[in-house]
Design a protein around this motif. Structure first.
Motif, PDB file in Angstrom:
ATOM      1  N   LEU A  46      41.319  64.759  53.405  1.00  0.00           N
ATOM      2  CA  LEU A  46      41.820  63.940  52.298  1.00  0.00           C
ATOM      3  C   LEU A  46      41.866  62.460  52.649  1.00  0.00           C
ATOM      4  N   CYS A  47      41.830  62.146  53.945  1.00  0.00           N
ATOM      5  CA  CYS A  47      41.793  60.729  54.361  1.00  0.00           C
ATOM      6  C   CYS A  47      40.580  60.009  53.787  1.00  0.00           C
ATOM      7  N   GLY A  48      39.543  60.765  53.446  1.00  0.00           N
ATOM      8  CA  GLY A  48      38.330  60.151  52.918  1.00  0.00           C
ATOM      9  C   GLY A  48      38.578  59.306  51.685  1.00  0.00           C
ATOM     10  N   ILE A  49      39.520  59.722  50.843  1.00  0.00           N
ATOM     11  CA  ILE A  49      39.772  58.987  49.602  1.00  0.00           C
ATOM     12  C   ILE A  49      40.310  57.592  49.892  1.00  0.00           C
ATOM     13  N   PHE A  50      41.064  57.450  51.002  1.00  0.00           N
ATOM     14  CA  PHE A  50      41.615  56.143  51.360  1.00  0.00           C
ATOM     15  C   PHE A  50      40.671  55.353  52.259  1.00  0.00           C
ATOM     16  N   ALA A  51      39.990  56.032  53.166  1.00  0.00           N
ATOM     17  CA  ALA A  51      39.046  55.342  54.039  1.00  0.00           C
ATOM     18  C   ALA A  51      37.892  54.746  53.241  1.00  0.00           C
ATOM     19  N   SER A  52      37.612  55.330  52.087  1.00  0.00           N
ATOM     20  CA  SER A  52      36.445  54.949  51.291  1.00  0.00           C
ATOM     21  C   SER A  52      36.409  53.476  50.926  1.00  0.00           C
ATOM     22  N   ILE A  53      37.559  52.889  50.614  1.00  0.00           N
ATOM     23  CA  ILE A  53      37.554  51.528  50.090  1.00  0.00           C
ATOM     24  C   ILE A  53      37.824  50.477  51.158  1.00  0.00           C
ATOM     25  N   MET A  54      38.005  50.921  52.406  1.00  0.00           N
ATOM     26  CA  MET A  54      38.371  49.965  53.454  1.00  0.00           C
ATOM     27  C   MET A  54      37.245  48.992  53.787  1.00  0.00           C
ATOM     28  N   TRP A  55      36.027  49.501  53.935  1.00  0.00           N
ATOM     29  CA  TRP A  55      34.918  48.636  54.352  1.00  0.00           C
ATOM     30  C   TRP A  55      34.743  47.469  53.392  1.00  0.00           C
ATOM     31  N   GLY A  56      34.578  47.783  52.102  1.00  0.00           N
ATOM     32  CA  GLY A  56      34.347  46.733  51.116  1.00  0.00           C
ATOM     33  C   GLY A  56      35.475  45.721  51.072  1.00  0.00           C
ATOM     34  N   ALA A  57      36.722  46.206  51.159  1.00  0.00           N
ATOM     35  CA  ALA A  57      37.875  45.317  51.091  1.00  0.00           C
ATOM     36  C   ALA A  57      37.946  44.417  52.329  1.00  0.00           C
ATOM     37  N   ILE A  58      37.720  44.990  53.514  1.00  0.00           N
ATOM     38  CA  ILE A  58      37.745  44.190  54.741  1.00  0.00           C
ATOM     39  C   ILE A  58      36.629  43.152  54.726  1.00  0.00           C
ATOM     40  N   PHE A  59      35.426  43.576  54.349  1.00  0.00           N
ATOM     41  CA  PHE A  59      34.294  42.652  54.316  1.00  0.00           C
ATOM     42  C   PHE A  59      34.576  41.497  53.367  1.00  0.00           C
ATOM     43  N   ASN A  60      35.089  41.822  52.184  1.00  0.00           N
ATOM     44  CA  ASN A  60      35.355  40.806  51.181  1.00  0.00           C
ATOM     45  C   ASN A  60      36.424  39.820  51.655  1.00  0.00           C
ATOM     46  N   LEU A  61      37.499  40.336  52.229  1.00  0.00           N
ATOM     47  CA  LEU A  61      38.565  39.466  52.732  1.00  0.00           C
ATOM     48  C   LEU A  61      38.070  38.595  53.893  1.00  0.00           C
ATOM     49  N   SER A  62      37.203  39.152  54.709  1.00  0.00           N
ATOM     50  CA  SER A  62      36.767  38.466  55.922  1.00  0.00           C
ATOM     51  C   SER A  62      35.794  37.326  55.655  1.00  0.00           C
ATOM     52  N   VAL A  63      34.917  37.481  54.656  1.00  0.00           N
ATOM     53  CA  VAL A  63      33.888  36.463  54.426  1.00  0.00           C
ATOM     54  C   VAL A  63      34.291  35.449  53.367  1.00  0.00           C
ATOM     55  N   THR A  64      35.462  35.637  52.764  1.00  0.00           N
ATOM     56  CA  THR A  64      35.909  34.683  51.747  1.00  0.00           C
ATOM     57  C   THR A  64      35.984  33.275  52.331  1.00  0.00           C
ATOM     58  N   GLY A  65      35.248  32.353  51.701  1.00  0.00           N
ATOM     59  CA  GLY A  65      35.282  30.965  52.128  1.00  0.00           C
ATOM     60  C   GLY A  65      34.313  30.598  53.230  1.00  0.00           C
ATOM     61  N   LEU A  66      33.526  31.564  53.735  1.00  0.00           N
ATOM     62  CA  LEU A  66      32.646  31.262  54.870  1.00  0.00           C
ATOM     63  C   LEU A  66      31.380  30.513  54.474  1.00  0.00           C
ATOM     64  N   GLY A  67      30.925  30.656  53.220  1.00  0.00           N
ATOM     65  CA  GLY A  67      29.734  29.936  52.769  1.00  0.00           C
ATOM     66  C   GLY A  67      28.515  30.240  53.606  1.00  0.00           C
ATOM     67  N   LYS A  68      27.903  29.178  54.194  1.00  0.00           N
ATOM     68  CA  LYS A  68      26.656  29.360  54.932  1.00  0.00           C
ATOM     69  C   LYS A  68      26.845  30.119  56.241  1.00  0.00           C
ATOM     70  N   TYR A  69      28.091  30.386  56.648  1.00  0.00           N
ATOM     71  CA  TYR A  69      28.338  31.187  57.842  1.00  0.00           C
ATOM     72  C   TYR A  69      28.287  32.683  57.528  1.00  0.00           C
ATOM     73  N   THR A  70      28.069  33.041  56.249  1.00  0.00           N
ATOM     74  CA  THR A  70      28.084  34.444  55.846  1.00  0.00           C
ATOM     75  C   THR A  70      27.065  35.296  56.599  1.00  0.00           C
ATOM     76  N   PRO A  71      25.781  34.863  56.764  1.00  0.00           N
ATOM     77  CA  PRO A  71      24.839  35.710  57.497  1.00  0.00           C
ATOM     78  C   PRO A  71      25.222  35.877  58.962  1.00  0.00           C
ATOM     79  N   VAL A  72      25.764  34.791  59.571  1.00  0.00           N
ATOM     80  CA  VAL A  72      26.237  34.904  60.950  1.00  0.00           C
ATOM     81  C   VAL A  72      27.381  35.900  61.024  1.00  0.00           C
ATOM     82  N   ALA A  73      28.299  35.804  60.053  1.00  0.00           N
ATOM     83  CA  ALA A  73      29.434  36.725  60.000  1.00  0.00           C
ATOM     84  C   ALA A  73      28.963  38.156  59.823  1.00  0.00           C
ATOM     85  N   SER A  74      27.954  38.359  58.967  1.00  0.00           N
ATOM     86  CA  SER A  74      27.433  39.700  58.745  1.00  0.00           C
ATOM     87  C   SER A  74      26.861  40.282  60.023  1.00  0.00           C
TER      88      SER A  74
END
Length: 440
Positions: A349-377
């Protein structure tokens, strides 16, 4: 505004579909390492640690390829990077397929691990493309998160099918890699089809990538605190996601209560149950995609981390209880009622919660990075090696107690909760001035 929206939808429909298909391949090729791990274990005189080496080889490739992947994306753009990725993916699967024809078990395992390692290069490159591209195709951060969540649903579909199909093919006593040959045929065919489609397509380049070929200071990306802490959050997340799935499967395959089922082999039962984990990942990401445009990534990640921690604790403390569940018999192509430990259901059942973590972390992490986004990726892709490192560390604990080993993903979820609540907000001084110079 309506005209602009229609233009965006018309122009970006094909690129979005292509990215969703690549998301599927990332999970499918990664996912079949887990059930094949049981075969590798049998080929290695029953050494439990060997069951995780395929996953480790697949994910540790990210540590080597993550930064070059970001640089390749910066210099060559989405399309060329994706073409390199599917080509390398085909080679990796072909090497794995070839290992099934080696008579000597030790040599076969070594060749298999080389194939998993090469395939990991491909998965790293694909991840470097699909995440920033989908994120950039959204007109707002919330819509970018929404697209990544929908893409993640296709990722979960691939992960759902991999253990069910491979577990059914292998049965309970398979001792050769060649038992999974139909899976390798399918994977290679999809890579060929993906290459043809990508070669004939034009993918839009994100303005966030800056000028193609422009060099930026990698160290500057780490001056954004939301990114710096997010890097470790991604490292923890992938270890949590893969660790729960891998060790639930291993736990079920070795559970005497599962082995005593007369209607199905333990590998088929375990594959079905873990397939449901990935199915829940799919459902969760679809729901995340629906609400992603309305709910902040911080709120989504907070709820997800708390939910995962609660279910992991419940699973750890309910050891010993047996319940009826469903299993899929590939031989009879039908579902059967089987008996499994109750705590495995909590882990699944953890799958239902683990499912949205990647997208949320990625979105929070790259906010405001601009041209540093590919380096961040690219740096994110390095940290995806957590999907090999933490399950392997979990195996060291599992040698003493499989149930106690789930405290490791519990701790990883704890850090993700801290990141969501306190560490994901950019500070006022995180905005950096433009770099005047071009570096070699």
């Amino acid at each position: 505004m309506v005209e602009n929206s229609e233009r965006r939808s018309r122009n970006y429909a094909i690129p979005i579909v292509i990215m969703f298909a690549l998301f599927f391949m990332i999970a499918f090729v990664t996912g079949y390492q887990n059930p094949l791990g049981s075969v590798i274990e049998r080929m290695s005189s029953g050494n439990r640690l060997m069951s995780q080496l395929g996953t480790l080889a697949n994910f540790i490739a990210y540590a080597f390829m993550g930064y070059p992947a970001g640089m390749l994306l910066q210099n060559k753009g989405f399309r060329v990077t994706a073409l390199y990725a599917v080509t390398i993916g085909f080679i990796g699967v072909a090497i794995t397929y070839g290992s099934g024809f080696i008579a000597d078990d030790t040599t076969a395992v070594v060749i298999y691990l080389i194939g998993a390692f090469v395939a990991g290069f491909s998965m790293c490159l694909l991840n470097s493309v699909v995440n920033p591209m989908l994120n950039s195709l959204g007109s707002t951060p919330k819509q970018g998160n929404q697209l990544v969540q929908f893409g993640g649903a296709f990722n979960s579909l691939g992960a759902t099918l991999a253990p069910v199909i491979v577990g059914g093919l292998l049965g309970g006593a398979a001792s050769t890699i060649s038992s999974a040959n139909p899976v390798f045929y399918l994977a290679m065919a999809i890579f060929i089809a993906a290459f043809i489609v990508l070669y004939a397509s034009k993918l839009p380049e994100s303005p966030d990538l800056g000028k193609k070929g422009e060099k930026v200071k990698v160290a500057n990306a780490f001056k954004y605190s939301n990114f710096t802490f997010g890097v470790f959050a991604i490292f923890c997340y992938v270890g949590l996601e893969v660790g729960i799935a891998n060790w639930t499967l291993q736990y079920l395959e070795k559970s005497q209560d599962v082995i005593n089922n007369n209607v199905m082999e333990s590998a088929a039962i375990a594959g079905t149950v873990v397939g449901i984990y990935w199915l829940l990942m799919l459902i969760g990401r679809l729901l995340g995609g629906v609400i992603g445009g309305k709910v902040s990534s911080k709120a989504m990640l907070t709820v997800a981390a708390l939910g995962a921690m609660g279910l992991l604790a419940a699973g750890i403390f309910t050891s010993g209880t047996i319940v009826n569940f469903i299993g899929f018999s590939s031989a009879e192509f039908s579902f059967q009622i089987v008996k499994i430990p109750l705590n495995a259901i909590f882990f699944v059942l953890c799958g239902i919660f683990a499912s949205i973590m990647w997208g949320a972390i990625f979105n929070l992490s790259v906010t405001g990075l601009g041209k540093y986004t590919p380096v961040a990726s690219g740096i994110f892709m390095v940290m995806v090696c957590g999907g090999g490192v933490f399950p392997f560390l979990q195996s060291l604990i599992a040698n003493h107690s499989m149930i106690a080993s789930f405290w490791l993903p519990f701790a990883l979820a704890g850090y993700i909760l801290i990141y969501a609540l306190f560490l994901s907000k950019p500070k006022n001084d995180d905005k950096l001035p433009e770099e005047p110079e071009v570096l070699n």
